[in-house]
Design a protein around this motif. Structure first.
Motif, PDB file in Angstrom:
ATOM      1  N   HIS A   1     -13.176  -2.130  -9.711  1.00  0.00           N
ATOM      2  CA  HIS A   1     -12.216  -2.495  -8.658  1.00  0.00           C
ATOM      3  C   HIS A   1     -11.006  -1.578  -8.738  1.00  0.00           C
ATOM      4  O   HIS A   1     -10.387  -1.260  -7.734  1.00  0.00           O
TER       5      HIS A   1
ATOM      6  N   TRP B   1      -7.072   1.049  -5.790  1.00  0.00           N
ATOM      7  CA  TRP B   1      -7.560  -0.310  -5.938  1.00  0.00           C
ATOM      8  C   TRP B   1      -8.424  -0.649  -4.732  1.00  0.00           C
ATOM      9  O   TRP B   1      -8.016  -0.420  -3.596  1.00  0.00           O
ATOM     10  N   HIS B   2      -9.643  -1.194  -5.002  1.00  0.00           N
ATOM     11  CA  HIS B   2     -10.516  -1.677  -3.932  1.00  0.00           C
ATOM     12  C   HIS B   2     -10.047  -3.081  -3.552  1.00  0.00           C
ATOM     13  O   HIS B   2     -10.113  -4.001  -4.368  1.00  0.00           O
ATOM     14  N   LEU B   3      -9.569  -3.251  -2.329  1.00  0.00           N
ATOM     15  CA  LEU B   3      -9.125  -4.550  -1.837  1.00  0.00           C
ATOM     16  C   LEU B   3     -10.232  -5.190  -1.009  1.00  0.00           C
ATOM     17  O   LEU B   3     -11.186  -4.514  -0.614  1.00  0.00           O
ATOM     18  N   PRO B   4     -10.107  -6.488  -0.704  1.00  0.00           N
ATOM     19  CA  PRO B   4     -11.090  -7.113   0.191  1.00  0.00           C
ATOM     20  C   PRO B   4     -11.080  -6.453   1.567  1.00  0.00           C
ATOM     21  O   PRO B   4     -10.165  -5.720   1.921  1.00  0.00           O
ATOM     22  N   LYS B   5     -12.087  -6.721   2.369  1.00  0.00           N
ATOM     23  CA  LYS B   5     -12.249  -6.192   3.729  1.00  0.00           C
ATOM     24  C   LYS B   5     -12.430  -4.679   3.731  1.00  0.00           C
ATOM     25  O   LYS B   5     -12.025  -3.997   4.661  1.00  0.00           O
TER      26      LYS B   5
ATOM     27  N   ILE C   1     -11.020  -2.203   2.113  1.00  0.00           N
ATOM     28  CA  ILE C   1      -9.790  -1.410   2.142  1.00  0.00           C
ATOM     29  C   ILE C   1      -9.474  -0.888   0.742  1.00  0.00           C
ATOM     30  O   ILE C   1      -9.594  -1.619  -0.234  1.00  0.00           O
ATOM     31  N   ASP C   2      -9.086   0.375   0.667  1.00  0.00           N
ATOM     32  CA  ASP C   2      -8.657   1.001  -0.595  1.00  0.00           C
ATOM     33  C   ASP C   2      -7.222   1.486  -0.444  1.00  0.00           C
ATOM     34  O   ASP C   2      -6.861   2.076   0.571  1.00  0.00           O
ATOM     35  N   ILE C   3      -6.411   1.237  -1.475  1.00  0.00           N
ATOM     36  CA  ILE C   3      -5.068   1.808  -1.572  1.00  0.00           C
ATOM     37  C   ILE C   3      -5.139   2.869  -2.664  1.00  0.00           C
ATOM     38  O   ILE C   3      -5.660   2.609  -3.753  1.00  0.00           O
TER      39      ILE C   3
ATOM     40  N   LEU D   1      -4.146   4.999   2.428  1.00  0.00           N
ATOM     41  CA  LEU D   1      -4.858   3.768   2.711  1.00  0.00           C
ATOM     42  C   LEU D   1      -6.157   4.151   3.415  1.00  0.00           C
ATOM     43  O   LEU D   1      -6.147   4.993   4.313  1.00  0.00           O
TER      44      LEU D   1
ATOM     45  N   TRP E   1      -9.975   2.584   5.087  1.00  0.00           N
ATOM     46  CA  TRP E   1     -10.803   1.471   5.530  1.00  0.00           C
ATOM     47  C   TRP E   1     -12.231   1.990   5.608  1.00  0.00           C
ATOM     48  O   TRP E   1     -12.528   2.888   6.389  1.00  0.00           O
TER      49      TRP E   1
END
Length: 186
Positions: free
Chosen positions: A82, A117-121, A123-125, A150, A152
């Motif tokens: 993650h 960081w792999h975020l939900p939906k 999305i990566d920051i 950012l 998607w």
């Protein structure tokens, strides 16, 4: 005689996944070998853990009919779960003709480190810092970038937005830019 000969070995030893690649007489796509020397490029990749990959490479070679030196090395590490952490250092020596008309070897060095960081939906920051110096004896050839982005990610589409700050060490002014990239995969 073949223009390019390549070898690749991969496998698992003592639970470590690894591979070794080598290329001989490799000058690039659609480029004829124009000297008598053979180049060697070797890369070793090891995955001691599922999310961790370590690699190193070395390129011994020359280019042009003058057989100018072209040697490169690199060391890299990547953690991808993650949390994304990746970094690489690359250095090398390139032979070229200087202002006095003499052949001289120029040493270069570059690096980057990226975290995300792999975020939900989907999305990566991501934040990235990198640098390059073409000639280690001349600080005016130094360049550094900082990136905050950012992304998607969908199965066949990617949208990405980045803010980039570029720091030039020569006479060129620093630069701020914003970049948007859309990618479709067919």
């Amino acid at each position: 005689a073949p223009e390019s000969v390549e070898i690749m070995l991969s496998g698992t030893v003592a639970g470590l996944v690894g591979s070794l690649n080598a290329a001989f007489c490799h000058h690039g796509v659609s480029v004829t070998d124009n000297n008598k020397r053979k180049d060697i490029n070797a890369r070793l990749i090891v995955k001691p853990l599922r999310s961790l990959q370590l690699s190193g490479a070395y390129y011994w070679g020359s280019y042009g009919t003058e057989n100018f030196t072209r040697n490169r090395w690199t060391a890299a590490a990547c953690w991808d779960n993650h949390l994304i952490l990746r970094g690489e250092v690359i250095g090398g020596t390139t032979g070229m003709v200087n202002e006095e008309g003499k052949v001289a070897d120029v040493n270069s060095l570059g690096y980057y480190i990226i975290g995300g960081w792999h975020l939900p939906k989907h999305i990566d920051i991501v934040a990235r810092y990198d640098g390059w110096q073409t000639d280690m004896k001349d600080k005016s050839t130094r360049l550094q970038d900082g990136v905050i982005g950012l992304a998607w990610n969908l199965p066949h589409f990617r949208a990405q937005a980045n803010y980039i700050f570029t720091n030039y060490y020569g006479e060129k002014p620093n630069n701020h830019s914003f970049q948007i990239m859309l990618t479709g995969m067919f």
